[in-house]
Design a protein around this motif. Sequence first.
Motif, PDB file in Angstrom:
ATOM      1  N   THR A 634     -16.913  26.832  45.683  1.00  0.00           N
ATOM      2  CA  THR A 634     -16.304  25.501  45.727  1.00  0.00           C
ATOM      3  C   THR A 634     -16.882  24.723  46.899  1.00  0.00           C
ATOM      4  O   THR A 634     -17.238  25.299  47.934  1.00  0.00           O
ATOM      5  CB  THR A 634     -14.787  25.609  45.902  1.00  0.00           C
ATOM      6  N   ARG A 635     -17.007  23.440  46.731  1.00  0.00           N
ATOM      7  CA  ARG A 635     -17.595  22.628  47.789  1.00  0.00           C
ATOM      8  C   ARG A 635     -16.737  21.429  48.077  1.00  0.00           C
ATOM      9  O   ARG A 635     -15.919  20.992  47.256  1.00  0.00           O
ATOM     10  CB  ARG A 635     -19.003  22.196  47.414  1.00  0.00           C
ATOM     11  N   GLY A 636     -16.925  20.888  49.249  1.00  0.00           N
ATOM     12  CA  GLY A 636     -16.199  19.696  49.654  1.00  0.00           C
ATOM     13  C   GLY A 636     -16.958  18.976  50.747  1.00  0.00           C
ATOM     14  O   GLY A 636     -18.000  19.448  51.211  1.00  0.00           O
ATOM     15  N   ARG A 637     -16.465  17.832  51.161  1.00  0.00           N
ATOM     16  CA  ARG A 637     -17.108  17.053  52.218  1.00  0.00           C
ATOM     17  C   ARG A 637     -16.065  16.658  53.243  1.00  0.00           C
ATOM     18  O   ARG A 637     -14.902  16.437  52.915  1.00  0.00           O
ATOM     19  CB  ARG A 637     -17.777  15.808  51.646  1.00  0.00           C
ATOM     20  N   ARG A 638     -16.539  16.563  54.489  1.00  0.00           N
ATOM     21  CA  ARG A 638     -15.668  16.113  55.568  1.00  0.00           C
ATOM     22  C   ARG A 638     -16.418  15.121  56.429  1.00  0.00           C
ATOM     23  O   ARG A 638     -17.646  15.127  56.494  1.00  0.00           O
ATOM     24  CB  ARG A 638     -15.197  17.302  56.414  1.00  0.00           C
ATOM     25  N   VAL A 639     -15.678  14.276  57.096  1.00  0.00           N
ATOM     26  CA  VAL A 639     -16.256  13.227  57.918  1.00  0.00           C
ATOM     27  C   VAL A 639     -16.027  13.558  59.387  1.00  0.00           C
ATOM     28  O   VAL A 639     -14.938  13.986  59.776  1.00  0.00           O
ATOM     29  CB  VAL A 639     -15.624  11.859  57.579  1.00  0.00           C
ATOM     30  N   ALA A 640     -17.078  13.364  60.177  1.00  0.00           N
ATOM     31  CA  ALA A 640     -16.968  13.532  61.631  1.00  0.00           C
ATOM     32  C   ALA A 640     -17.638  12.336  62.289  1.00  0.00           C
ATOM     33  O   ALA A 640     -18.850  12.303  62.423  1.00  0.00           O
ATOM     34  CB  ALA A 640     -17.623  14.828  62.077  1.00  0.00           C
ATOM     35  N   PRO A 671     -16.526  31.303  53.892  1.00  0.00           N
ATOM     36  CA  PRO A 671     -16.682  29.843  53.792  1.00  0.00           C
ATOM     37  C   PRO A 671     -17.609  29.295  54.874  1.00  0.00           C
ATOM     38  O   PRO A 671     -17.716  29.854  55.972  1.00  0.00           O
ATOM     39  CB  PRO A 671     -15.254  29.333  53.986  1.00  0.00           C
ATOM     40  N   VAL A 672     -18.260  28.199  54.532  1.00  0.00           N
ATOM     41  CA  VAL A 672     -19.173  27.522  55.460  1.00  0.00           C
ATOM     42  C   VAL A 672     -18.526  26.226  55.905  1.00  0.00           C
ATOM     43  O   VAL A 672     -18.191  25.373  55.072  1.00  0.00           O
ATOM     44  CB  VAL A 672     -20.523  27.218  54.785  1.00  0.00           C
TER      45      VAL A 672
END
Length: 890
Positions: A634-640, A671-672
């Motif tokens: 599973t993949r996702g995106r996060r903002v920094a 997980p990465v």
Amino acid sequence: MSSLLELVRAGRTAEVVGLLDGLTDAERRACFPELRELRKELRKEPWNSQARRAYPALHVAGAACQTGAAGVTSWLAASDMRWSGASPALLLHVLGDRESDWLADVAHRLAERPATAWVPYELMAGLVRLAGCAAPTTDAYVRGWVDHVHGSWQLGGTLMDRLARDRHLVPLVAALFETDDIGGRLGWPNDDGPDSWTGALAGLTARGVLDRGATVDACVARLLRGGTSADLRLFLRLLKSLALSRAEARERIADWLALASDAPSPVAAHAQSVLASLALDGELESRQLAEMSGAVLFRSEKKLVRAQLVLLGKVLARDATAAEELLPAVAEAFGHEDSDVQERALKLVERYLKKAGSPELRDRLAADAERLIPALRARAVGTLGAAPASPSDAGYAEVLPPVPVPVRLAPAPGTAAEVAEETGAALLAPDDVTGFERALDGLVRHAHTDRKGLLEALEPVVARQWWRGDDAVVRYRTEAYLTSAHRGFFNAAQGLELVLATLFGGVRTSTLRRAVTHGADVRDCVHSALSRAFDARLWEVAYRLATDPLPLLLSTPSWSSGLLEPEELVDRLDAYRRLGAEVAPSDLAQALLRVRRSDRAAAVAAAGRAAALGTTAGDRLARWLTAPEPAAPTRGRRVAGSRLLVEYGEVPELLAFAADFPAQFQPLARPVSAFAEHRYCPHWETPIRAHWLALLPERRELVAARLVRDLSALAVDDGRGTAAILPSLAESGGAAGDAVHLGLAYALGARHPEDRLAAVDALLVLAARGQLDTAGLGADLGDLVRRGAVKPLRLAESARTAAATGAHATVWGVLQHTLPVLLADLATGGGSAPARGLGELLAVAAECAERSRARGEIPHLAQTAARRGSSRLVAQARRLRGALVEDAAA
């Protein structure tokens, strides 16, 4: 003689000088052999207290006790006495009684030494003063003179006053213009102003101390020769300070033409302004102006090109009869990459063509018009009589590079000498996966079959390694080294050094056992899973070399990409079975991660052979090869901040086989998250990343996910070098997913050109392999530009570079998904001002759309094109819209 030597050893320099003053030349010469032997003795440990104490006295005594100019020069400039030598004043005192010709010879010999020899200027200048000779004009002397003049500000007066008092001023100033990389020295501490070098030299020229003609000629010649930006900036400023008269400018027309053609932008701009002034006053022939224009309009700097077109317009407005000579030069701009420049040039030609009635000129200009962009070429059909686009022009063929083919690894080195050669090369090229793997396999194989012969062959390779020495020193240094390496190898060469140190007995078996059993104490960061797996195999190899050498490595890849053919791995396991050798767990784990499974038929066939071996390792391989197709995590995106980063969940495939992998490999299944990064990440060396990619040659997305934050630094933090991995990432196996494309997006907006070029290479490779997600990459680029992570100008440069290779359709395929994101705010009024460089990005997009014959609608483009004004943004939006709606027959 003995008393002199004792005084020198004791460092009693003043007494040495007094003793030397009382000796005859013959007595001095007799002392020199012992002084030379003392110098040899001190060289062995030049930094201990005895040497530092003795060196100043030795320096003085050795200089005084020789009679040959060459010998004294060599002694005075010796590197071993550079930092502990005697003062120039003492040296001048003991040499002052020599003949003037001899002193002049020594002075010039010292001055001919390179500046890096650090011969004191005070010594050279003092010898020149004692000899009464001309000052040397060598690089070292001139640099020393400049520094001395800077340092003499305590004497009072301005820089010009201090220079005026120097009797060697004229030759030394002339030498300034011949000295490379001197601009930085002359520009400090004041770049400009009355107390700067440019101000001082201009003032001395105005006062007649320096000949004006010679100074002007030297300035122009220096600019023609080229050099660093600091040099050119300084000498250009000096030339401007001299305020050349019209006659002086006219005398050097040929020089201005050369500078306008080939010099860097600031110098070319000045030459252009001088020539423009002459042209507008009628003092530049039309032939010369045409020659200048042909060169300037060929340059890439838009500011220079536009200024030249403005100049040509003014000249033609004043004298329309010059059109016959000048319009062909204007047409040179028809092929410029900037459509605005093309349009300006076309307007000029259209305006003045009627006043040049030559049919031959019209035909020539009509032929040149074929280089115009389609919209302008269609206009030129009517105004210039240019030929309309032929039906054959309507076709387009995309040009992409050939798909890279991996290289087969050569067989393992056959002799110990070959292993030593491979190892030496691998130590010098830590990013070469092929060389590293062959060297490691060769070391393992030959340590098993002929350890003594291998050690003899390796001796020249390791002789100069820092950890070599007697047994006690080896033990101490190597253990200290391992204390650092135990936190993870920074590069592959460090891992090879561990193996070599183990072979030569420099590592305790207990240290190796502890590392194999408990793993390296790698700091937790986003890269640590890759680092632990890479390190584990090296520690295991070293441990087995010390206890039970392996016959060969199971994990040596078959291909340069890191892939291992399943049949080869089965053959190696069969060899282990026949030899009764114990398989090394980390070696087998690495082999499993590298073995090719994408060819299902070959994998199933090899699995049958592996199962038939009847060994535990064979059974593991069989299960691995026949496992179902791996499911994507599973993949996702996060903002920094301005960054957009990718995260992945657990890897189901690796979790299912966790029992078959040692503990150091199991973090690869976890997980990465780029946010799980330790404050201090030790993995700053670029070469190690190529080895991480070879760790998982069919799962590049898992590697890319751990590199996205590093790649983001190229654009956000102006980092450097990380993009070097991208071409290899593009050539690797497995899906090119979110992480690969997001990392590519950041690198396309990198600060440094070499990183952008690596990103373009990767983009073209992915496109050639049919793996480029143009929609996803384009949307990512739009999002990153909008967030401020990627600057449009940098992206435009990357896109233009890719398009220049012939990949116009590919670049358009990306940009057509980038532009809607950036134009949305303009269309809706959500943005106060367009992003700087958006016009350039639109220009690249328009060119790609024109060349690839793209058609269709781009959201918000029509609203942007309908904006008032003629800014570059609006002009290029109109151009792009026209290209997209242009009828194919036009």
